[in-house]
Scaffold this active site. Structure first.
Site, PDB file in Angstrom:
ATOM      1  N   ARG A  55      -4.788  -1.870   8.904  1.00  0.00           N
ATOM      2  CA  ARG A  55      -6.006  -2.669   8.690  1.00  0.00           C
ATOM      3  C   ARG A  55      -5.720  -3.727   7.629  1.00  0.00           C
ATOM      4  O   ARG A  55      -4.728  -3.632   6.908  1.00  0.00           O
ATOM      5  CB  ARG A  55      -7.179  -1.780   8.263  1.00  0.00           C
ATOM      6  CG  ARG A  55      -6.912  -0.932   7.040  1.00  0.00           C
ATOM      7  CD  ARG A  55      -8.132  -0.115   6.614  1.00  0.00           C
ATOM      8  NE  ARG A  55      -7.775   0.827   5.574  1.00  0.00           N
ATOM      9  CZ  ARG A  55      -7.398   2.093   5.786  1.00  0.00           C
ATOM     10  NH1 ARG A  55      -7.347   2.569   7.016  1.00  0.00           N
ATOM     11  NH2 ARG A  55      -7.078   2.863   4.768  1.00  0.00           N
ATOM     12  N   HIS A 104       2.277   3.379  -9.054  1.00  0.00           N
ATOM     13  CA  HIS A 104       2.040   1.952  -9.300  1.00  0.00           C
ATOM     14  C   HIS A 104       3.218   1.341 -10.063  1.00  0.00           C
ATOM     15  O   HIS A 104       3.639   0.224  -9.786  1.00  0.00           O
ATOM     16  CB  HIS A 104       0.737   1.749 -10.086  1.00  0.00           C
ATOM     17  CG  HIS A 104      -0.492   2.208  -9.330  1.00  0.00           C
ATOM     18  ND1 HIS A 104      -0.724   1.861  -8.027  1.00  0.00           N
ATOM     19  CD2 HIS A 104      -1.545   2.991  -9.708  1.00  0.00           C
ATOM     20  CE1 HIS A 104      -1.870   2.405  -7.622  1.00  0.00           C
ATOM     21  NE2 HIS A 104      -2.381   3.099  -8.624  1.00  0.00           N
ATOM     22  N   LEU A 134      10.141 -20.786  -4.861  1.00  0.00           N
ATOM     23  CA  LEU A 134       9.253 -19.890  -4.110  1.00  0.00           C
ATOM     24  C   LEU A 134       7.912 -19.912  -4.817  1.00  0.00           C
ATOM     25  O   LEU A 134       7.864 -19.873  -6.045  1.00  0.00           O
ATOM     26  CB  LEU A 134       9.812 -18.458  -4.154  1.00  0.00           C
ATOM     27  CG  LEU A 134       8.866 -17.334  -3.725  1.00  0.00           C
ATOM     28  CD1 LEU A 134       8.759 -17.275  -2.205  1.00  0.00           C
ATOM     29  CD2 LEU A 134       9.335 -15.973  -4.238  1.00  0.00           C
ATOM     30  N   ASP A 188       0.825  -1.214   0.000  1.00  0.00           N
ATOM     31  CA  ASP A 188       0.000   0.000   0.000  1.00  0.00           C
ATOM     32  C   ASP A 188       0.863   1.270   0.000  1.00  0.00           C
ATOM     33  O   ASP A 188       1.984   1.261   0.494  1.00  0.00           O
ATOM     34  CB  ASP A 188      -0.917  -0.027   1.237  1.00  0.00           C
ATOM     35  CG  ASP A 188      -2.101   0.911   1.082  1.00  0.00           C
ATOM     36  OD1 ASP A 188      -2.417   1.313  -0.058  1.00  0.00           O
ATOM     37  OD2 ASP A 188      -2.710   1.256   2.111  1.00  0.00           O
ATOM     38  N   ARG A 241      -0.798   9.102 -10.351  1.00  0.00           N
ATOM     39  CA  ARG A 241      -0.878   7.880  -9.540  1.00  0.00           C
ATOM     40  C   ARG A 241      -0.179   6.694 -10.219  1.00  0.00           C
ATOM     41  O   ARG A 241       0.470   5.884  -9.557  1.00  0.00           O
ATOM     42  CB  ARG A 241      -2.352   7.514  -9.283  1.00  0.00           C
ATOM     43  CG  ARG A 241      -3.066   8.515  -8.410  1.00  0.00           C
ATOM     44  CD  ARG A 241      -4.570   8.292  -8.479  1.00  0.00           C
ATOM     45  NE  ARG A 241      -5.013   7.225  -7.592  1.00  0.00           N
ATOM     46  CZ  ARG A 241      -5.474   7.422  -6.353  1.00  0.00           C
ATOM     47  NH1 ARG A 241      -5.559   8.643  -5.864  1.00  0.00           N
ATOM     48  NH2 ARG A 241      -5.863   6.413  -5.618  1.00  0.00           N
ATOM     49  N   SER A 270      -7.559  -5.420  -5.140  1.00  0.00           N
ATOM     50  CA  SER A 270      -8.661  -5.981  -4.334  1.00  0.00           C
ATOM     51  C   SER A 270      -9.967  -5.933  -5.107  1.00  0.00           C
ATOM     52  O   SER A 270     -10.105  -5.182  -6.085  1.00  0.00           O
ATOM     53  CB  SER A 270      -8.799  -5.196  -3.028  1.00  0.00           C
ATOM     54  OG  SER A 270      -9.396  -3.934  -3.267  1.00  0.00           O
ATOM     55  N   ASN A 299       1.156   3.461  -2.914  1.00  0.00           N
ATOM     56  CA  ASN A 299       1.656   3.899  -4.227  1.00  0.00           C
ATOM     57  C   ASN A 299       1.183   5.311  -4.581  1.00  0.00           C
ATOM     58  O   ASN A 299       1.959   6.133  -5.085  1.00  0.00           O
ATOM     59  CB  ASN A 299       1.158   2.962  -5.342  1.00  0.00           C
ATOM     60  CG  ASN A 299       1.717   1.570  -5.212  1.00  0.00           C
ATOM     61  OD1 ASN A 299       2.587   1.326  -4.382  1.00  0.00           O
ATOM     62  ND2 ASN A 299       1.217   0.642  -6.021  1.00  0.00           N
TER      63      ASN A 299
HETATM   64  C1  IPE Z   1      -1.754   0.459  -3.426  1.00  0.00           C
HETATM   65  O1  IPE Z   1      -1.572   1.819  -3.547  1.00  0.00           O
HETATM   66  C2  IPE Z   1      -2.038  -0.176  -4.762  1.00  0.00           C
HETATM   67  C3  IPE Z   1      -3.419  -0.601  -4.955  1.00  0.00           C
HETATM   68  C4  IPE Z   1      -4.336  -0.553  -4.037  1.00  0.00           C
HETATM   69  C5  IPE Z   1      -3.779  -1.119  -6.257  1.00  0.00           C
HETATM   70  P1  IPE Z   1      -2.729   2.879  -3.385  1.00  0.00           P
HETATM   71  O2  IPE Z   1      -3.142   3.354  -4.748  1.00  0.00           O
HETATM   72  O3  IPE Z   1      -3.802   2.366  -2.524  1.00  0.00           O
HETATM   73  O4  IPE Z   1      -1.961   4.061  -2.667  1.00  0.00           O
HETATM   74  P2  IPE Z   1      -2.480   4.932  -1.427  1.00  0.00           P
HETATM   75  O5  IPE Z   1      -2.775   3.992  -0.319  1.00  0.00           O
HETATM   76  O6  IPE Z   1      -3.723   5.645  -1.903  1.00  0.00           O
HETATM   77  O7  IPE Z   1      -1.342   5.847  -1.160  1.00  0.00           O
HETATM   78  C1  IPE Z   2      -5.587  -2.662  -0.168  1.00  0.00           C
HETATM   79  O1  IPE Z   2      -5.222  -1.332  -0.306  1.00  0.00           O
HETATM   80  C2  IPE Z   2      -5.528  -3.355  -1.498  1.00  0.00           C
HETATM   81  C3  IPE Z   2      -4.190  -3.507  -2.072  1.00  0.00           C
HETATM   82  C4  IPE Z   2      -3.062  -3.127  -1.540  1.00  0.00           C
HETATM   83  C5  IPE Z   2      -4.157  -4.188  -3.341  1.00  0.00           C
HETATM   84  P1  IPE Z   2      -6.321  -0.177  -0.458  1.00  0.00           P
HETATM   85  O2  IPE Z   2      -5.554   1.094  -0.582  1.00  0.00           O
HETATM   86  O3  IPE Z   2      -7.265  -0.503  -1.548  1.00  0.00           O
HETATM   87  O4  IPE Z   2      -7.079  -0.280   0.924  1.00  0.00           O
HETATM   88  P2  IPE Z   2      -7.892   0.826   1.733  1.00  0.00           P
HETATM   89  O5  IPE Z   2      -8.921   1.362   0.789  1.00  0.00           O
HETATM   90  O6  IPE Z   2      -6.932   1.879   2.152  1.00  0.00           O
HETATM   91  O7  IPE Z   2      -8.457   0.096   2.896  1.00  0.00           O
HETATM   92 MG    MG Z   3      -4.088   2.386  -0.490  1.00  0.00          MG
END
Ligand code: IPE
Ligand code: IPE
Ligand code: MG
Length: 253
Positions: free
Chosen positions: A204, A47, A141, A30, A43, A75, A32
């Site tokens: 979480r 990624h 792995l 999480d 964004r 997700s 990115n």
């Molecule tokens: C995690 O990075 C990647 C995915 C959920 C696909 P986010 O895009 O959720 O990045 P933040 O948490 O908003 O910084």
């Molecule tokens: C969880 O991250 C999903 C992934 C890392 C792929 P999210 O960024 O989607 O989760 P929330 O929304 O902060 O709970």
């Molecule tokens: Mg996130």
């Protein structure tokens, strides 16, 4: 604030050699978008950089002889993001699988995919099958990518299939034990994670491995996923080996 320190002194490293490391590490990758935002970038740049962290993380897992690595990649709820972001993410995934497949195979990595695979387009589904097929005999792995994965959905799907089997007379209600229930989840052969790590300071699970995480050690670190390095991975292992796992038994027994 997340709760693990990133101190990886020589003493720590010695500790990890003595104590048992996790067999299965699962990671919620999480942060990115926050990483990209902090740099004034779109964004997708976060990624993309996150995909580099995936490579570093696989390397770190192999160096530590971790047998199972599961990465929460997309997700079920992530479909709620803007169509542009979803499209950027699926394109990146397609690119990653296409160009990394050979390398992963060369390194002896078996790739597995869990999640609602049929929500992706046909071409991507074909990439999933191709990489699973190509790498299925590897045993260094097992890298599991959770894609369009949601734990509640997985549990409901298992319950539906159990109900079907009961209806068809293949199973009785009494036979539905915890072990039998787990066989109806996406990948019953994969052991429960010993450790779940989440980056970016969020504490979480966000619908990740809810059944399987019953006794996992949860580790939350502040590092944003694109900044995640092999040192961060090692530091998380150090945190893990310091924990006492009890599984409900009295300490010291
Ligand atoms: C995690 O990075 C990647 C995915 C959920 C696909 P986010 O895009 O959720 O990045 P933040 O948490 O908003 O910084
Ligand atoms: C969880 O991250 C999903 C992934 C890392 C792929 P999210 O960024 O989607 O989760 P929330 O929304 O902060 O709970
Ligand atoms: Mg996130």
């Amino acid at each position: 604030m997340a709760c693990s320190s990133l101190d990886i002194s020589a003493e720590c490293l010695k500790l990890s050699q003595r104590k048992e490391l996790p067999k299965h590490v699962a990671i919620i990758m999480d942060g990115n978008s926050r990483w990209a935002k902090a740099k004034g970038m779109p964004r997708i740049a976060g990624h993309r950089e996150g995909a580099q962290s995936v490579k570093r993380c696989i390397k770190a897992a192999i160096h530590n002889n971790i047998e199972w690595l599961t990465l929460y990649t997309f997700s079920s709820e992530n479909w709620r993001r803007t169509p542009e972001e979803v499209s950027d993410l699926t394109s990146l995934l397609k690119y990653y699988l296409k160009y990394e497949a050979r390398q992963l195979h060369k390194e002896g990595i078996r790739v597995r995919i869990i999640g609602e695979i049929d929500r992706f387009d046909r071409k991507l589904q074909d990439e999933f099958s191709a990489i699973e097929q190509l790498t299925k005999k590897n045993n260094r792995l097992t890298l599991t990518l959770a894609l369009s994965y949601g734990s509640r959905g997985e549990i409901v799907r298992a319950a539906q299939r159990i109900a079907e089997d009961i209806q068809q007379g293949n199973l009785t209600i009494d036979q539905v034990t915890e072990n039998v229930f787990a066989k109806y989840l996406f990948a019953p052969d994969i052991p429960d994670p010993d450790m779940i790590l989440r980056t970016s300071g969020e504490c979480r699970l966000s619908n990740f491995l809810l059944w399987q995480s019953a006794y996992a050690e949860l580790i939350f670190v502040d590092t944003l996923w694109p900044d995640f390095t092999e040192n961060h991975f090692n530091a998380a292992l150090e945190t893990y080996v310091r924990r006492e796992r009890r599984f409900g038994a009295r300490p010291g027994l």
